[in-house]
Design a protein around this motif. Structure first.
Motif, PDB file in Angstrom:
ATOM      1  N   ASN A 111     -36.805  56.240  17.850  1.00  0.00           N
ATOM      2  CA  ASN A 111     -37.131  57.543  17.743  1.00  0.00           C
ATOM      3  C   ASN A 111     -38.448  57.903  17.365  1.00  0.00           C
ATOM      4  OD1 ASN A 111     -36.388  59.997  18.463  1.00  0.00           O
ATOM      5  ND2 ASN A 111     -35.571  60.473  16.160  1.00  0.00           N
ATOM      6  N   ASP A 112     -38.994  57.193  16.184  1.00  0.00           N
ATOM      7  CA  ASP A 112     -40.219  57.471  15.689  1.00  0.00           C
ATOM      8  C   ASP A 112     -41.177  56.664  16.662  1.00  0.00           C
ATOM      9  OD1 ASP A 112     -39.286  58.494  13.611  1.00  0.00           O
ATOM     10  OD2 ASP A 112     -39.315  56.797  12.271  1.00  0.00           O
ATOM     11  N   LEU A 113     -40.875  56.055  17.463  1.00  0.00           N
ATOM     12  CA  LEU A 113     -41.718  55.260  18.423  1.00  0.00           C
ATOM     13  C   LEU A 113     -41.700  56.100  19.628  1.00  0.00           C
ATOM     14  CD1 LEU A 113     -40.952  51.523  18.013  1.00  0.00           C
ATOM     15  CD2 LEU A 113     -43.114  52.667  17.351  1.00  0.00           C
ATOM     16  N   GLY A 114     -40.919  57.173  19.716  1.00  0.00           N
ATOM     17  CA  GLY A 114     -41.270  57.964  20.954  1.00  0.00           C
ATOM     18  C   GLY A 114     -40.189  57.711  21.979  1.00  0.00           C
ATOM     19  N   ALA A 115     -39.089  57.071  21.861  1.00  0.00           N
ATOM     20  CA  ALA A 115     -38.052  56.903  22.786  1.00  0.00           C
ATOM     21  C   ALA A 115     -37.013  58.092  22.457  1.00  0.00           C
ATOM     22  CB  ALA A 115     -37.312  55.455  22.815  1.00  0.00           C
ATOM     23  N   PHE A 116     -37.014  59.178  22.801  1.00  0.00           N
ATOM     24  CA  PHE A 116     -36.408  60.173  22.329  1.00  0.00           C
ATOM     25  C   PHE A 116     -34.846  60.169  22.679  1.00  0.00           C
ATOM     26  CE2 PHE A 116     -34.104  64.461  22.104  1.00  0.00           C
ATOM     27  CZ  PHE A 116     -34.376  64.649  20.987  1.00  0.00           C
ATOM     28  N   PHE A 117     -33.995  59.762  21.722  1.00  0.00           N
ATOM     29  CA  PHE A 117     -32.803  59.825  21.341  1.00  0.00           C
ATOM     30  C   PHE A 117     -31.709  58.985  21.879  1.00  0.00           C
ATOM     31  CE2 PHE A 117     -29.832  61.529  18.361  1.00  0.00           C
ATOM     32  CZ  PHE A 117     -30.852  61.868  17.347  1.00  0.00           C
ATOM     33  N   THR A 118     -31.723  58.442  22.965  1.00  0.00           N
ATOM     34  CA  THR A 118     -30.809  57.460  23.590  1.00  0.00           C
ATOM     35  C   THR A 118     -30.488  56.212  22.914  1.00  0.00           C
ATOM     36  OG1 THR A 118     -31.531  58.299  25.738  1.00  0.00           O
ATOM     37  CG2 THR A 118     -30.007  56.322  25.724  1.00  0.00           C
ATOM     38  N   PRO A 119     -31.376  55.536  22.341  1.00  0.00           N
ATOM     39  CA  PRO A 119     -31.316  54.163  21.492  1.00  0.00           C
ATOM     40  C   PRO A 119     -30.532  54.566  20.124  1.00  0.00           C
ATOM     41  CG  PRO A 119     -33.463  54.407  22.007  1.00  0.00           C
ATOM     42  CD  PRO A 119     -32.973  55.527  22.837  1.00  0.00           C
ATOM     43  N   ALA A 120     -30.973  55.971  19.790  1.00  0.00           N
ATOM     44  CA  ALA A 120     -30.434  56.408  18.355  1.00  0.00           C
ATOM     45  C   ALA A 120     -29.037  56.616  18.692  1.00  0.00           C
ATOM     46  CB  ALA A 120     -31.212  57.456  17.749  1.00  0.00           C
ATOM     47  N   LEU A 121     -28.797  57.255  19.653  1.00  0.00           N
ATOM     48  CA  LEU A 121     -27.349  57.776  20.179  1.00  0.00           C
ATOM     49  C   LEU A 121     -26.446  56.634  20.088  1.00  0.00           C
ATOM     50  CD1 LEU A 121     -26.304  60.686  20.460  1.00  0.00           C
ATOM     51  CD2 LEU A 121     -26.568  60.525  23.078  1.00  0.00           C
ATOM     52  N   TYR A 122     -27.031  55.640  20.864  1.00  0.00           N
ATOM     53  CA  TYR A 122     -26.087  54.395  20.848  1.00  0.00           C
ATOM     54  C   TYR A 122     -25.907  53.783  19.667  1.00  0.00           C
ATOM     55  CZ  TYR A 122     -26.720  54.631  25.841  1.00  0.00           C
ATOM     56  OH  TYR A 122     -26.914  54.909  27.254  1.00  0.00           O
ATOM     57  N   ALA A 123     -26.900  53.682  18.985  1.00  0.00           N
ATOM     58  CA  ALA A 123     -26.739  53.124  17.464  1.00  0.00           C
ATOM     59  C   ALA A 123     -25.972  53.830  16.680  1.00  0.00           C
ATOM     60  CB  ALA A 123     -28.136  52.855  16.841  1.00  0.00           C
ATOM     61  N   ILE A 124     -25.943  55.038  16.773  1.00  0.00           N
ATOM     62  CA  ILE A 124     -25.340  56.080  15.624  1.00  0.00           C
ATOM     63  C   ILE A 124     -23.375  56.089  16.025  1.00  0.00           C
ATOM     64  CG2 ILE A 124     -24.676  58.433  14.896  1.00  0.00           C
ATOM     65  CD1 ILE A 124     -27.833  58.891  15.619  1.00  0.00           C
ATOM     66  N   GLU A 125     -23.185  55.438  17.352  1.00  0.00           N
ATOM     67  CA  GLU A 125     -21.970  55.330  17.594  1.00  0.00           C
ATOM     68  C   GLU A 125     -21.087  54.386  16.737  1.00  0.00           C
ATOM     69  OE1 GLU A 125     -21.397  54.473  21.644  1.00  0.00           O
ATOM     70  OE2 GLU A 125     -21.947  56.732  22.346  1.00  0.00           O
ATOM     71  N   GLU A 126     -21.509  53.351  16.469  1.00  0.00           N
ATOM     72  CA  GLU A 126     -21.171  52.261  15.699  1.00  0.00           C
ATOM     73  C   GLU A 126     -20.816  52.837  14.181  1.00  0.00           C
ATOM     74  OE1 GLU A 126     -19.268  50.049  17.269  1.00  0.00           O
ATOM     75  OE2 GLU A 126     -20.262  51.291  18.558  1.00  0.00           O
ATOM     76  N   ARG A 127     -21.997  53.428  13.770  1.00  0.00           N
ATOM     77  CA  ARG A 127     -21.869  54.020  12.592  1.00  0.00           C
ATOM     78  C   ARG A 127     -20.890  55.083  12.267  1.00  0.00           C
ATOM     79  NH1 ARG A 127     -24.631  58.706  10.162  1.00  0.00           N
ATOM     80  NH2 ARG A 127     -24.905  58.423   8.045  1.00  0.00           N
ATOM     81  N   GLU A 128     -20.810  55.864  13.160  1.00  0.00           N
ATOM     82  CA  GLU A 128     -19.526  56.941  13.576  1.00  0.00           C
ATOM     83  C   GLU A 128     -18.264  56.252  13.107  1.00  0.00           C
ATOM     84  OE1 GLU A 128     -20.174  60.000  13.929  1.00  0.00           O
ATOM     85  OE2 GLU A 128     -18.229  60.617  13.877  1.00  0.00           O
ATOM     86  N   LEU A 129     -17.908  55.133  13.681  1.00  0.00           N
ATOM     87  CA  LEU A 129     -16.673  54.431  13.391  1.00  0.00           C
ATOM     88  C   LEU A 129     -16.558  54.009  11.964  1.00  0.00           C
ATOM     89  CD1 LEU A 129     -16.172  52.248  16.651  1.00  0.00           C
ATOM     90  CD2 LEU A 129     -15.160  54.537  16.206  1.00  0.00           C
ATOM     91  N   ILE A 130     -17.689  53.600  11.340  1.00  0.00           N
ATOM     92  CA  ILE A 130     -17.639  53.023  10.000  1.00  0.00           C
ATOM     93  C   ILE A 130     -17.512  54.272   8.959  1.00  0.00           C
ATOM     94  CG2 ILE A 130     -19.305  52.046   8.190  1.00  0.00           C
ATOM     95  CD1 ILE A 130     -20.118  50.158  10.493  1.00  0.00           C
TER      96      ILE A 130
END
Ligand code: SF4
Ligand code: SF4
Lengths: 360, 234
Positions: A111-130
């Motif tokens: 996200n900081d590198l400018g790839a607005f949100f798709t990578p973050a969204l995918y990563a957050i999914e696993e976090r969500e389960l945790i």
């Protein structure tokens, strides 16, 4: 420069000296959340301080609990030795925290590198389960307040360990693979990160950085191995290191560390015994003998240490936190010199700071 | 910069996620059901009635992008989920369980609980709260009060929809705002309620409290000092 992120308002900005686009000087300016964590820690009784540690690095509250519990248990001696089952649960929680925190960190670096949100969204999914698991066991997703001196606040609810097993045995691995496939070979990412923000091993040590920042610079130092706490000496895992210490290594080391965490988790959920989860009786008036102790853990962001001095009263005489986010920031200037403004945000992202810990 | 295999592979990952999300919706039959809308014909989708929302469970088998379309969909509320504290009174006799022992106020980290103890007509102290306040804006939802209350009186509630227009009066809860019935508590915390620990605790506490209450009141004017929870509907 800054605040360049919504969570840094008033708490963090960078005083940057530039020559054209090139950085020639940088001073991190820490503002204040006005929380006074350490002073409050001296007002609070030992137990009352536990929920306050949640709020340090609020993405890793289980890990913070762990460090503080270790420090006070060290003072209390053998009577506060957690039973076996509690030790396992602690490790499971700490490693789940690491996966969740690294997921967040990888997502938001992009996200900081400018790839607005798709990578973050995918990563957050696993976090969500945790986080679901955390909520189920401790009652809260982020401010868990789950550890007690000599054990845990509550046992795992029925069904918890099965869901946890299902997630760590055959889900997270696949998702880490996917994230890896998705990002690690991406030419744009490589272009933005390779050779950027290099921190040499000597500098990394001299600035007393820790955690993924230190290990990315090819220093294989991990508190879980260097000074094993809890029952970490029973598990098999590797300490991955980077080679060049650049932004890409700091990104990739987190992917590797997640894999190691999953390894630990698999061992822990297989071996976890039945039994009590508290040493002694639960009491709000705990007796902490006079003395001093330094309890430290390898938190996702680096070494988190709690220095506690007790004079035998119900509150700590002195309470100090060595927080990784804060200390890793000292190396920021060294990494940024010679790079452009556009790189600064990425480099800062690779440090993975959480402002609750920077201010304390 | 060259656009090569890495970027294409990345696109493939995104595309498969996208497809997976929609196939999952069709597979599970929620493609046309789940989204909320208004009551007009053009709104097409119906919003579920309050309390009828679908509860979305996320577990190891969940795939695609997961979005919970709150408030039309909800996550399950776990029993231990804690928001704000409440005080429990027993349905059978209407007695508030709290004895005003002040322990919760002592363990509360941000010190947001304060109370005063009830007095009998004769002027002696009675183990009941005269009034009991919690500043809900200061409360950090840590649950320590509930964990260390020796009389099983203060418990953590699960209601998290607390939006309000004003913060200085409505969020300072007094005894009347805090009281909930034991029936309500047993409904939200079935596991803890039926657990061996709380069952035993309840029996023990009921006895202990009754003795102390009888002693303090000397058998007279019992109703006068009792906090009246009639106004509260759980
Ligand atoms: S709620 Fe519990 S701890 Fe608090 S005063 Fe009442 S009985 Fe004591
Ligand atoms: S939940 Fe924690 S902060 Fe809130 S009233 Fe209870 S002890 Fe105090």
């Amino acid at each position: 420069m800054g605040p360049q992120h919504p969570s840094t308002h008033g708490v963090f900005r960078m005083n940057v000296r530039v020559d054209g686009e090139t950085i020639v000087g940088l001073k991190p300016v820490m503002g204040y959340l006005h929380r006074n964590h350490e002073k409050i820690g001296e007002r609070n009784t030992f137990l009352m301080n536990m929920p306050f540690t949640d709020r340090l690095d609020y993405l890793t509250s289980m890990g913070n609990n762990f460090g503080y519990a270790l420090a006070v248990e060290q003072l209390m001696g053998d009577e506060a030795k957690p039973p076996e089952r509690a030790e396992y649960i602690r490790v499971i929680m700490a490693e789940l925290t690491r996966v969740a925190s690294h997921m967040w960190s990888v997502g938001f670096l992009l996200n900081d590198l400018g790839a607005f949100f798709t990578p973050a969204l995918y990563a957050i999914e696993e976090r969500e389960l945790i986080l679901d698991l955390f909520e189920w066991a401790s009652g809260s997703r982020m401010m868990c307040n789950y550890f007690r001196f000599g054990g845990l606040a509550a046992d795992l609810p029925p069904g918890w360990i099965e869901r946890c097993r299902a997630i760590v045995e055959d889900r997270i691995d696949r998702r880490i693979d996917e994230l890896d496939r998705y990002l690690s070979g991406n030419e744009i990412l490589l272009d933005r990160t390779k050779g950027v923000g290099i921190l040499s091993p000597e500098d990394a040590v001299n600035y007393s950085t820790s955690g993924p920042v230190l290990r990315a610079s090819n220093v294989p130092y991990d508190v879980r191995r260097a000074a094993p706490y809890g029952i970490y000496d029973r598990f098999e895992f590797a300490i991955p290191t980077g080679r060049r210490g650049d932004l890409y290594d700091r990104y990739y080391i987190r992917i590797l560390e997640m894999r190691e965490s999953v390894k630990i988790l698999k061992q822990a959920v297989r071996q976890i015994p039945e039994g009590p989860i508290m040493a002694g009786k639960k009491s709000y008036q705990i007796k902490v003998p006079a003395g001093e102790a330094y309890g430290r853990v390898e938190n996702p962001k680096g070494e988190l240490g709690f220095y506690v001095v007790s004079d035998g009263t119900s509150t700590a005489y002195r309470y100090h936190v060595r927080s990784p986010s804060f200390i890793n920031l000292t190396a920021l200037e060294r990494m940024c010199l010679g790079h452009t403004i556009a790189d600064v945000v990425g480099i800062l992202g690779s440090l993975d700071i959480v402002l609750g810990e920077v201010d304390r | 910069m060259s656009i090569g295999q890495g970027v294409l592979r990345g696109h493939w990952v995104t595309l498969s996620r996208f497809i997976l999300t929609f196939t999952r919706d069709f597979r599970d039959g929620f493609a046309f059901k789940r989204r909320a809308g208004g009551s007009l014909l053009v709104d097409f989708f119906q919003a579920p009635a309050r309390g009828e929302e679908r509860v979305v469970r996320q577990d190891a088998a969940t795939d695609g992008l997961f979005t919970v379309e709150y408030p039309e969909e909800r996550l399950p509320v776990y029993e231990r989920f804690r928001m704000l504290p409440v005080l429990v009174y027993d349905d059978e006799d209407g007695n508030v369980r709290c004895t005003s022992c002040n322990i919760c106020a002592k363990v509360c980290p941000p010190q947001c609980i304060w109370m005063s103890q009830a007095k009998s007509p004769k002027g002696t102290v009675v183990p009941l709260p005269e009034d009991f306040f919690i500043d809900m804006d200061v409360c950090m939802n840590c649950g320590l009060c509930a964990e260390y209350c020796p009389f099983d009186a203060i418990k953590m509630d699960q209601n998290f929809e607390l939006a309000n227009y004003e913060r200085h009066q409505t969020h300072i809860f007094s005894l009347q705002d805090l009281l909930v019935s034991s029936a309500y508590y047993s409904k939200t915390h079935p596991e803890a309620w039926s657990g061996a620990e709380e069952t035993a605790e309840r029996a023990k506490v009921a006895k202990k409290k009754d003795q102390r209450l009888q002693k303090a009141l000397g058998g007279v004017a019992r109703t006068a000092a009792k906090a009246s929870p009639q106004a509260v509907e759980a």
